[in-house]
Design an enzyme around this catalytic site. Structure first.
Site, mmCIF file in Angstrom:
data_model
loop_
_atom_site.group_PDB
_atom_site.id
_atom_site.type_symbol
_atom_site.label_atom_id
_atom_site.label_comp_id
_atom_site.label_asym_id
_atom_site.label_seq_id
_atom_site.Cartn_x
_atom_site.Cartn_y
_atom_site.Cartn_z
ATOM 1 N N ASP A 1 -5.347 1.537 -4.408
ATOM 2 C CA ASP A 1 -4.060 2.561 -4.600
ATOM 3 C C ASP A 1 -3.786 2.866 -6.130
ATOM 4 O O ASP A 1 -3.280 4.141 -6.330
ATOM 5 C CB ASP A 1 -2.916 2.129 -3.431
ATOM 6 C CG ASP A 1 -2.592 1.577 -3.776
ATOM 7 O OD1 ASP A 1 -2.616 0.568 -4.709
ATOM 8 O OD2 ASP A 1 -0.982 1.469 -4.196
ATOM 9 N N ASP B 1 4.322 -1.238 -8.868
ATOM 10 C CA ASP B 1 5.087 -1.534 -7.704
ATOM 11 C C ASP B 1 6.109 -1.561 -7.289
ATOM 12 O O ASP B 1 7.099 -0.955 -6.813
ATOM 13 C CB ASP B 1 3.648 -2.196 -6.628
ATOM 14 C CG ASP B 1 2.539 -1.530 -5.939
ATOM 15 O OD1 ASP B 1 2.760 -0.799 -6.059
ATOM 16 O OD2 ASP B 1 1.908 -3.176 -5.500
ATOM 17 N N HIS C 1 5.153 4.405 -7.206
ATOM 18 C CA HIS C 1 5.132 5.054 -5.312
ATOM 19 C C HIS C 1 6.707 5.749 -5.908
ATOM 20 O O HIS C 1 7.161 5.147 -6.072
ATOM 21 C CB HIS C 1 5.022 3.923 -4.708
ATOM 22 C CG HIS C 1 3.723 3.829 -4.670
ATOM 23 N ND1 HIS C 1 2.817 4.382 -4.223
ATOM 24 C CD2 HIS C 1 3.194 2.084 -4.796
ATOM 25 C CE1 HIS C 1 1.138 3.073 -4.032
ATOM 26 N NE2 HIS C 1 2.392 2.159 -4.399
ATOM 27 N N GLU D 1 -4.727 -3.075 -7.326
ATOM 28 C CA GLU D 1 -4.791 -2.494 -5.979
ATOM 29 C C GLU D 1 -5.378 -1.313 -6.111
ATOM 30 O O GLU D 1 -5.011 -0.492 -6.949
ATOM 31 C CB GLU D 1 -3.664 -2.702 -5.623
ATOM 32 C CG GLU D 1 -3.731 -2.577 -3.600
ATOM 33 C CD GLU D 1 -2.852 -3.828 -3.377
ATOM 34 O OE1 GLU D 1 -1.184 -2.932 -3.348
ATOM 35 O OE2 GLU D 1 -2.489 -3.313 -2.096
ATOM 36 N N TYR E 1 10.091 -0.811 1.591
ATOM 37 C CA TYR E 1 9.517 -0.434 0.631
ATOM 38 C C TYR E 1 9.360 -2.163 0.302
ATOM 39 O O TYR E 1 8.966 -2.654 0.601
ATOM 40 C CB TYR E 1 8.740 0.257 -0.367
ATOM 41 C CG TYR E 1 8.383 0.417 -1.416
ATOM 42 C CD1 TYR E 1 6.790 0.890 -0.947
ATOM 43 C CD2 TYR E 1 8.866 -0.781 -2.865
ATOM 44 C CE1 TYR E 1 6.183 0.926 -2.330
ATOM 45 C CE2 TYR E 1 7.678 -0.992 -3.287
ATOM 46 C CZ TYR E 1 6.084 -0.387 -2.918
ATOM 47 O OH TYR E 1 5.282 -0.617 -4.588
ATOM 48 N N HIS F 1 2.978 -6.937 -7.366
ATOM 49 C CA HIS F 1 2.493 -6.840 -6.836
ATOM 50 C C HIS F 1 1.288 -8.141 -6.168
ATOM 51 O O HIS F 1 1.108 -9.234 -5.289
ATOM 52 C CB HIS F 1 2.355 -5.622 -5.758
ATOM 53 C CG HIS F 1 2.223 -6.353 -4.141
ATOM 54 N ND1 HIS F 1 1.413 -5.191 -4.404
ATOM 55 C CD2 HIS F 1 2.329 -7.058 -2.648
ATOM 56 C CE1 HIS F 1 0.334 -4.956 -2.648
ATOM 57 N NE2 HIS F 1 1.295 -6.284 -2.274
ATOM 58 N N HIS G 1 -1.892 -2.860 -12.550
ATOM 59 C CA HIS G 1 -2.062 -3.317 -11.950
ATOM 60 C C HIS G 1 -3.920 -2.679 -10.760
ATOM 61 O O HIS G 1 -4.257 -1.414 -10.660
ATOM 62 C CB HIS G 1 -0.442 -3.227 -10.516
ATOM 63 C CG HIS G 1 -0.977 -3.857 -8.844
ATOM 64 N ND1 HIS G 1 -1.740 -4.484 -8.694
ATOM 65 C CD2 HIS G 1 -0.304 -3.446 -7.556
ATOM 66 C CE1 HIS G 1 -1.751 -4.672 -7.479
ATOM 67 N NE2 HIS G 1 -0.799 -3.611 -6.828
ATOM 68 N N HIS H 1 -2.196 0.482 4.684
ATOM 69 C CA HIS H 1 -2.229 -1.050 5.522
ATOM 70 C C HIS H 1 -1.462 -1.554 6.369
ATOM 71 O O HIS H 1 -0.836 -3.326 6.537
ATOM 72 C CB HIS H 1 -2.903 -2.419 4.044
ATOM 73 C CG HIS H 1 -1.957 -2.407 3.050
ATOM 74 N ND1 HIS H 1 -0.265 -2.290 3.474
ATOM 75 C CD2 HIS H 1 -1.875 -2.370 2.342
ATOM 76 C CE1 HIS H 1 -0.203 -3.203 1.881
ATOM 77 N NE2 HIS H 1 -0.621 -3.347 0.871
#
Ligand code: FEO
Length: 396
Positions: free
Chosen positions: A82, A164, A225, A80, A192, A145, A78, A24
């Site tokens: 991803d 995250d 990640h 999101e 990050y 996040h 989470h 993004h």
């Protein structure tokens, strides 16, 4: 796949996304990974999933360890995409599994993937799920996040899975902090933090203080990640505290600018010379030469940010407008901001930047510096002196 074992019965079953370069609009030069974890005990739990494009790889990794029918719990740290966009497929395969998320996570799952996620069971901070010898407990972490975010902690193994938080967009064949180049690792960790978590710095500090107060031992931090922190998990916690509180700031000025017919460039160079003349480090970062991802990373360790723009059609130059939109959203804390620029007839760029900065609550140094058409020698001297003043203030 070679089994990636965090601790006895705890496995990494995620995927490495070697080729992603745009997350993004955050430029991920070194790719990323989407980490999911399988925990096997008397009961089996899967913590998070991966981006849908890689769902088959996740399925293959899990299948090497167990069958999907044997998964008892799916933990959604989470929502999101991803981390959750494989969930609709995984939830069908793991048909006996109960799914857990925070209350906000449940709401978001239903909105993302439909009413089949009405069956999600909600958990809150302190709730526990026993897997047998291992116990999972949860810590809500709203805005780290998204509003739904939470951390999962495996009590007996002292492993924290904070999704995250503490991650990095870094694709690598090594899965652990002791298997990758430390300089690259920390470079990607600060990039990050700066591009993803910076707006939530005060919440991060509170959350870290909350975890410290709980006095829970942490042997390993396994984010969603990048690499897993096993050799020195406190290294990233301490780094976050330094980045969030401004402790990592150096007496450094960055000048972010763009230019149309070189007038703003000449101003930037003269201001930079003035700063450097006082022995203060300065970096000139021209938009269209240095991307916003790298610029905001520089901001984390700088005390002063100067932004320069020529006026185009009574407003900011488009690249500067984009930068201001990005950076005011990220809300770096504790910086001093100065604005300068050139114009031909009525001006407008500097006015526009100052307005946006003040609306974002930035500390703006005034007066700003503006000049008409091409700078004269005298005006360049004013720019130099502006740089000298900023440097002297920084040295004081
Ligand atoms: Fe990695 Fe907020 O998702």
């Amino acid at each position: 796949m070679v089994k990636v074992i965090l601790k006895d019965g705890i496995y990494w079953v995620g995927v490495v996304d070697w080729n992603i370069r745009d997350f993004h609009d955050y430029v991920t030069y070194r790719g990323s990974s989407y980490n999911a974890y399988l925990i096997q005990d008397e009961k089996t739990a899967l913590v998070d999933t991966v981006k849908a494009a890689f769902c088959n790889e996740l399925i293959a990794h899990v299948s090497e360890l167990t069958s999907f029918e044997k998964i008892d719990y799916i933990i959604v740290n989470h929502v999101e995409m991803d981390h959750s966009s494989s969930l609709p497929i995984i939830a069908k395969l793991a048909k006996n599994a109960k799914i857990f998320a925070t209350a906000r996570g449940k709401e978001e799952l239903i909105k993302h993937y439909g009413t089949e996620f009405e069956r999600v069971e909600t958990v809150k901070s302190g709730d526990k799920i026993s897997l047998g010898k291992k116990t999972l407990t949860f810590l809500e972490a709203p805005m780290l996040h998204w509003p739904d975010s939470m951390f999962t902690y495996i009590i007996e193994d002292k492993v924290l899975m904070p999704n995250d938080a503490f991650g990095q967009h870094l694709a690598s064949s090594g899965r652990f902090d002791d298997e990758v180049d430390q300089e690259i690792l920390m470079e990607e960790a600060i990039t990050y933090y700066s591009n993803i978590l910076m707006p939530f710095a005060p919440l991060i500090v509170k959350k870290i203080q909350e975890v410290v107060a709980m006095n829970i031992p942490i042997d390993m931090i396994a984010p969603s990640h990048g690499i897993i922190w096993r050799k020195d998990p406190m290294k990233i916690v301490n780094a976050y505290m330094d980045w969030c509180t401004g402790k990592a700031e150096q007496k450094k000025v960055i000048i972010v600018f763009d230019t149309m017919w070189e007038s703003t460039n000449k101003m930037a160079r003269a201001i930079g010379d003035g700063i450097a003349s006082q022995g203060i480090e300065v970096k000139l970062l021209k938009l269209r030469a240095t991307g916003e991802t790298d610029i905001v990373t520089e901001i984390t360790t700088s005390k002063v940010v100067l932004v320069g723009s020529p006026t185009l059609n009574n407003g900011m130059f488009p690249t500067v407008g984009m930068f201001m939109t990005y950076v005011t959203g990220l809300k770096p804390k504790g910086k001093q901001w100065g604005f300068f620029g050139s114009y031909g007839w009525g001006g407008g760029a500097v006015r526009g930047m100052v307005k946006l900065a003040k609306e974002a609550g930035f500390e703006v140094m005034e007066p700003s510096l503006e000049l008409k058409w091409v700078p004269t020698e005298e005006e360049l001297k004013k720019c130099f002196d502006y740089g000298v003043q900023i440097a002297q203030k920084l040295k004081a």
